[in-house]
Design an enzyme around this catalytic site. Sequence first.
Site, PDB file in Angstrom:
ATOM      1  N   ASP A 223      32.042  39.507  53.900  1.00 57.34           N
ATOM      2  CA  ASP A 223      31.501  39.069  55.176  1.00 57.34           C
ATOM      3  C   ASP A 223      32.617  38.535  56.070  1.00 57.34           C
ATOM      4  O   ASP A 223      33.526  37.840  55.602  1.00 57.34           O
ATOM      5  CB  ASP A 223      30.466  37.967  54.919  1.00 57.34           C
ATOM      6  CG  ASP A 223      29.771  37.491  56.171  1.00 57.34           C
ATOM      7  OD1 ASP A 223      29.102  38.308  56.824  1.00 57.34           O
ATOM      8  OD2 ASP A 223      29.898  36.295  56.490  1.00 57.34           O
ATOM      9  N   GLU A 315      42.298  44.600  37.684  1.00 54.95           N
ATOM     10  CA  GLU A 315      42.351  44.198  36.277  1.00 54.95           C
ATOM     11  C   GLU A 315      41.119  44.646  35.510  1.00 54.95           C
ATOM     12  O   GLU A 315      41.135  44.704  34.272  1.00 54.95           O
ATOM     13  CB  GLU A 315      42.459  42.674  36.171  1.00 54.95           C
ATOM     14  CG  GLU A 315      43.740  42.082  36.744  1.00 54.95           C
ATOM     15  CD  GLU A 315      43.683  40.559  36.758  1.00 54.95           C
ATOM     16  OE1 GLU A 315      42.713  40.003  36.171  1.00 54.95           O
ATOM     17  OE2 GLU A 315      44.570  39.934  37.355  1.00 54.95           O
TER      18      GLU A 315
END
Length: 599
Positions: A223, A315
């Site tokens: 956002d 990751e």
Amino acid sequence: MTSADTLDQPAAAGTRTDPEWWRSAVVYQIYPRSFADADGNGVGDLPGITSQLPALADLGVDAVWLSPFYTSPQADAGYDVADYRDVDPIFGTLADFDAMAAKARELGLRLIVDLVPNHSSDEHPWFQAALRAAPGSPERARYLFRDGRGPNGDEPPNNWRSVFGGPAWTRVTEADGRPGQWYLHLFDTKQPDFDWTNEEVKEEFRQVLRFWLDRGVDGFRVDVAHGMVKQAGLPDEAEDAETAVMAQAPVVEAEGAGAAQPGQQVTASEASAAPQASSDEPAVTDRSLYSNYSPAWDQDGVHEIYRDWRRILDEYPGDRMMVAEAWVSPLSRLARYIRPDEMQQAFNFEFLSARWDAKTLRTVIDASLATAGSVGAPSTWVLSNHDVIRHASRFGIDYVDRPNGIGPDDPQPDAARGLRRARAATLMMLALPGSAYLYQGEELGLPDNTTMAPEFRQDPVFRRSGGTEVGRDGCRVPISWQADAPALGFNETGKTWLPQPDSYRELARDQQAGKADSTLEMYRAALRLRKENGLGDGALQWAAEQPDTAVAFSNAGVGVVANLGDAPIAVPAGEVLISSGPLTDDGLLPPETTVWVRT
């Protein structure tokens, strides 16, 4: 490889291996308050969403994006977060979230959640601690507290304005009862901005990302991605500067000098030249706002934040992704958010904001593909969301300056024309290479509730503007599932947090299912054909003959013509796969209609 290729047998969270699924995915936005209400209190919830996920799998989307469901006082419908690691009781519990995520995986649907990093709620424990602490304290350093100007500090620290209207600063009362410092809120007073130069803030959001990634989410919609970092020193906005306002997106009016020529090919992720701001960029003509001209928006420092976040996402297995809500112009600025080491996608608000005009749309499509492709990213396509007038209503009005909502005293949209154009625009959009975003209920052709009385309105835009701007409530109304059920199937009690208009009854899902000419079945068929023909991973080839009033191209062996004019035009030779409306008796493409043809 698309998600359709690999999700027939959904894997457990964190074990999916299909690469770059997001490049061609169709993502369905769920606005939790208005999707489905399991407990009958009038507000949608996570168990309600879980119960209706099969309908989305049946529709044919690849992923769902959930607007905020976090703990919040709901001053801005959940975009004022008090706890980033928990579910607000109005929506359910973390266990409900886990059940919903498990159901999505079972159905082969990926899950994207909203992240709100520019500001928190004023009820967040950090901000409450800041109010109790003294000026200059570590608690206040997490937010943007400043001394006021003037002899007694009675004036705000600068002249910035809130997106929701009024000043962007509020003065606090200190613990001793005296008027004190001011804090920045680019949105509502109950949404104080974080100070993103503070290492505690950076580390907190790293941990928030990991919390939801560990629960198996596939990505984040970020956002106000063009916010967060402010120009050092917080200087005044120039008096004639244009400031980014979320509800006022760029509108492209004219075909630029750099528009594609007939026969030119543009792929979703390849282009030769880096984007540059120039006269070839689409012209912006409404009061929309160039964010890079403001010290409050689109500062270069945001990109280091997203590089940091990208390293965290990388990751995790399964190709997790981020998509930016960044209202920035020109497109060359937007491309910076989707460079290879930052986000994977950014919403294409130039496309959403484009008027019903063939030359305009050709320019936007061409510029969007070239600009995103120049940094190796796919373009995204979107026509509606929770912040703008639904396109079934927007295309039913003629406007110069797009309004922020439509109220009962405003000129009302032509519903038939709006839906006809919305269907045509949708078919055009779904044939473009790249990723597409759908907003809940658009597959039913739902319009805004444009006759909602003022007493029902809850958008802070309406309140802070003194009612001069209607705001976004009209596009956030609970959607309709069953014509003869309480609340049109939204729940079993008939309660709704916003009133549903009469038109939603005939557009209810059960009234459209199985009807070949319905908007629902058009969406279902288009999504199936899009996957079968690999349109999301394809390449756009402009038609050699481009009628002035049409958008005509081919993609992966499918010819597409959208007639935006007032007279019928020819349909390309080949098998008609789908059209947004019936062809004429003599086989021509009527006005305000789109057709797909196997060439």
